[in-house]
Design an enzyme around this catalytic site. Structure first.
Site, short mmCIF file in Angstrom:
data_model
loop_
_atom_site.label_atom_id
_atom_site.label_comp_id
_atom_site.label_asym_id
_atom_site.label_seq_id
_atom_site.Cartn_x
_atom_site.Cartn_y
_atom_site.Cartn_z
N HIS B 324 0.81 -1.21 0.00
CA HIS B 324 0.00 0.00 0.00
C HIS B 324 0.84 1.26 0.00
CE1 HIS B 324 -3.23 -2.75 1.02
NE2 HIS B 324 -4.07 -1.81 0.62
N GLY B 325 1.98 1.22 0.65
CA GLY B 325 2.78 2.44 0.67
C GLY B 325 4.11 2.21 1.34
#
Lengths: 366, 471
Positions: B324-325
């Site tokens: 996701h990040g």
């Protein structure tokens, strides 16, 4: 869709299935359209309701700031009503707070004045706003530009200063004739749908709680004739928090101060454009406090360089340049902006200079 | 160009009109051109990466077809993995590993000062690289035949409805659709697609974007907000991200359906889940399936002894979090979900039951509520700027910190939650993502009208980007 098959069951009776389908479809159509009709009725009801209550709603926020929005409307009204002023004040928040149009008009008999300065905006935005929006509509004889050293720092050219939001806003693109088909669709919807037109006002109950407060209340400048700051004490009482915020902003704006070549060019072009269209220009380095000068990284030396650059730009582009210099802090609402007393002092300072410019303009007008 | 912009409102009909006037091959050419225009509208400079990833995986597929040598096949597959993960690693994780690695070494007394490149994150990079990897992996494992058409493959990777935020495509489901003649959607299909787009816009604009300012306020200044206000902030974020992401997926599926291409479901009423295991069967389904098939199962899945299964679960969710990040907050978010899943696997058998049993208000309300709170606890790490910030946020709630509670935020949360749960309940009841199609024509029309009104009202200004564009 596959369409009608080659051998159809209905062929034996001499009646084609496609004909039956067509008639069946025709019978079904009202039911198929009913949801659409109900949806349209709901929307129409909403349109009527919003239209009925429009007097309670604010006009749509199409400009990047409420002040730009309000002043654009005032300028349009003046232009349409043939009430163009002879003198227009432009600049950033320093002129916005310090320029008193009514008092200046009183001090220069036979003239009308409009303050088109915009708070929070920087040199390139003010130049664009003045030359593309204000001057073509108001066609003044004299333009008084008020700036200070901060507008010559290259940092004001960064898109995040507001230049990006201003240049890319739909209404600016449309006003400058750069509108895209999407902009035109937006304008069409604003024109023809109440729900679309007043949506910003309608969603305010849901979004106002977290909206950033606007330092300059545009209600304080009805018809561009009032003052932004009147009775604030310098770094005192209610004004203290605001003054601290302003000085922090100034320190940030003056960080790494240099006189930007591009800034000077923008200023010169702005003056040249105004002059080519027949107006005279008075460039004012707005009065400052000692505190503002001290906020420059190299203090007075930086400020002197900026004044030299202003004088040079005015000289090269044919404007008159004046520098009121350092004024005592009781004339200011905060370290940057004049208060009511300071604005009166500025009016007294500018009146004879503006009078000369108006006289020269009247002489040169056939 | 985002789905909630006027540009897309003009772009999609134009593409549809041209698309249905063309034959199959020309349709694919048009789709490819439209997809590159769509992607280029975000930042044309990153088109090269998309093309590189596409060409690599196509060539890898062809080369895998040409050899039966297992060692050689493995090496060829590793090329795809290296290119896709290389692109992802450099553009998404380089700065993260440099800054956090430097900090870690500094804590160990080793001072290094490597360069931080401040690399821009290309939109959708996590999604299209996963498309490519899944294709190469399936060809390598001989689950699918490699395609011989570069055009079909390029469209599969770049297909604009799913390019920037999924659902993550699977080659065996989608590639054949681009390889055959498509059927123009009939009226019921077109109507269903339009309803999906309308529902998606409603969730995004009228729910997610409306909640966003309150969520931002709670997470940016937790020190001045009361414990209740902070709780409202987390719950609001839960509905914001759901409205945002499921809204995007609905618009993607609706748009794709109008092009005659079926995309997989990505959400299935996740906040009605009775366990975290069930949550992951209902939330971002295309990602959890991807992680299951290409990570969890290759790691051994649940075939080994108990501890190995827990390790696999935890590792899969940690990597899922990092996907996701590039931040420790996402790693902690993934780790928490890994712990939840491992805990449920160890102490309960609910997951298997839940897969078949229908939700019941009387029996499942408490478990659903507890599951939602566990998910929200993890959301705090997902949304916070740092792990310290998340811990501080939770600490303030635990200490019942006093301060301001924005009443309008509470009201808005109740309204939004009611709208989301009503939609979910209706979908659950009908077993259909467009439940209003089963209603009477008048009720359906009223529902359309009532959804359009808030979409118009809340769509002012610049379109708010979808949250998952950041990933």
């Amino acid at each position: 869709m596959s369409g009608v098959t080659a051998i159809e069951p209905g062929a034996e009776t001499g009646r084609s299935t496609s004909g039956r389908r067509f008639r069946a479809a025709r019978r079904r159509r009202p039911a198929g359209l009913l949801p659409l009709a109900v949806a349209l009725a709901v929307l129409l009801l909403a349109e009527v309701a919003v239209g009925a209550g429009r007097s309670q709603l604010d006009e749509p926020e199409v400009w990047p700031t409420p002040e730009l929005q309000k002043k654009f409307a005032q300028i349009e009204q003046r232009a349409e009503g043939g009430r163009q002023p002879e003198i227009v004040l432009v600049g950033d928040s320093m002129m916005d707070a310090g320029g008193d149009p009514a008092a200046l008009a009183g001090a220069v008999p036979g003239t009308t004045v409009y303050n088109a300065a915009i708070a929070g905006e920087t040199l390139p935005v003010v130049a664009d706003w003045t030359t593309r929006i204000v001057q073509p509509r108001l066609e003044p004889k004299v333009v008084v530009i008020g700036f200070s050293s901060n507008e010559l720092n290259p940092s004001v050219l960064a898109p995040e200063t507001g230049l990006g939001a201003y240049r890319s806003s739909r209404v600016v693109r449309a006003a400058e004739g750069r509108g895209s088909p999407v902009d035109r669709a937006d304008a069409f919807l604003r024109e023809h749908s109440m729900l679309y037109r007043y949506r910003s006002s309608l969603r305010r109950p849901f979004s106002d709680q977290v909206a950033d407060p606007d330092v300059f209340d545009p209600d304080l400048t009805p018809d561009g004739q009032g003052l932004a700051f009147t009775n604030l004490g310098y770094l005192e009482k209610d004004g203290a928090a605001q003054a601290q915020a302003v000085i922090q902003g100034v320190i940030a704006a003056l960080a790494g101060f240099t006189v930007g070549l591009e800034n000077v060019t923008i200023l010169q072009e702005m003056i040249r454009t105004i002059r080519v269209r027949g107006a005279r220009v008075l460039l004012v380095a707005m009065p400052v406090t000692d505190d503002l000068i001290a906020a420059h990284p190299k203090g007075e030396a930086d400020y002197a360089k900026a004044m030299e650059a202003f004088a040079g730009a005015a000289g090269r582009s044919g404007a008159t340049f004046v520098q009121p210099g350092i004024w005592p802090s009781p004339l200011f609402a905060d370290p940057v902006h004049l208060n009511g007393v300071g604005a009166a002092q500025l009016t007294a300072y500018l009146a004879p200079l503006v009078q000369q410019e108006v006289a020269a303009a009247r002489l040169s007008t056939p | 160009m985002t789905f909630n912009s006027l540009q897309y409102a003009a772009f999609l009909p134009l593409v549809l009109i041209a698309y249905w006037m063309l034959g199959r091959r020309a349709q694919n050419l048009l789709l490819l051109a439209a997809s590159y225009v769509f992607y280029g509208a975000f930042d044309w400079r990153f088109l090269g990466l998309l093309v590189l990833s596409t060409l690599t995986d196509f060539v890898v597929g062809r080369m895998l077809e040409g050899t039966d040598d297992d060692g050689r096949r493995r090496r060829i597959f590793l090329v795809s993995l290296a290119v896709n993960l290389g692109i992802l690693g450099f553009f998404k994780y380089f700065d993260f590993f440099v800054t956090d690695g430097t900090r870690l070494l500094g804590q160990l007394g080793i001072e290094v000062s490597p360069p931080v490149l401040r690399i821009l994150l290309p939109v959708g990079i996590s999604f299209y690289t996963f498309h490519g990897i899944s294709y190469a992996f399936d060809v390598y494992r001989r689950k699918i035949e490699p395609t011989r058409s570069l055009l079909d493959f390029a469209v599969f990777v770049a297909f604009f409805p799913q390019l920037v935020a999924g659902p993550i495509g699977r080659a065996h489901l989608q590639l054949p659709q681009f390889g055959r003649q498509r059927t123009r959607p009939d009226w019921p299909e077109a109507r269903r697609a339009a309803v999906l787009i309308l529902l998606g816009l409603f969730k995004k604009v009228a729910i997610a974007d409306m909640l966003a300012p309150y969520v931002n306020e709670a997470f940016s200044s937790p020190e001045t907000t009361s414990a209740l206000g902070l709780l409202v902030g987390v719950w609001a974020f839960a509905f914001q991200i759901y409205g945002d992401f499921s809204g995007y997926s609905d618009i993607a599926r609706g748009s794709s359906s109008l092009l005659g291409i079926s995309l997989p479901e990505n959400f299935n009423q996740p906040y009605l889940s009775r366990s975290v295991t069930e949550f992951w069967r209902r939330w971002h389904i295309s990602l959890s399936n991807w992680l299951r098939d290409y990570l969890y199962i290759p790691l051994g899945g649940n075939r080994g002894r108990g501890l190995l299964t827990y390790r696999n679960l935890l590792l899969t969710m940690l990597i899922g979090g990092l996907w996701h990040g590039a931040a420790l907050t996402f790693v902690v978010w993934g780790g928490l979900h890994g712990l939840y899943l491992a805990g449920e696997r160890r102490f309960s058998r609910v997951a298997d039951e839940d897969a078949v049993r229908r939700w019941s208000l009387r029996k499942d309300l408490v478990r659903t509520f507890v599951t939602f709170q566990l998910v929200c606890l993890a959301w705090v790490f997902f949304r916070a700027e740092s792990v310290g910030g998340a811990l501080g946020y939770l600490g303030r709630i635990a200490r019942l910190q006093g301060g301001a509670t924005d009443r309008s935020a509470v009201g808005l949360l109740v309204l939004s939650a009611a709208a989301v749960l009503l939609i979910d309940a209706a979908q659950h009841q009908a077993g259909d993502h467009a439940p209003m199609l089963r209603w009477s024509p008048a009720a359906r029309g009223a529902a359309y009208g009532l959804m359009i009104i808030p979409i118009v009202v809340f769509s002012g200004g610049s379109p708010v980007p979808f949250i998952y564009f950041n990933f």
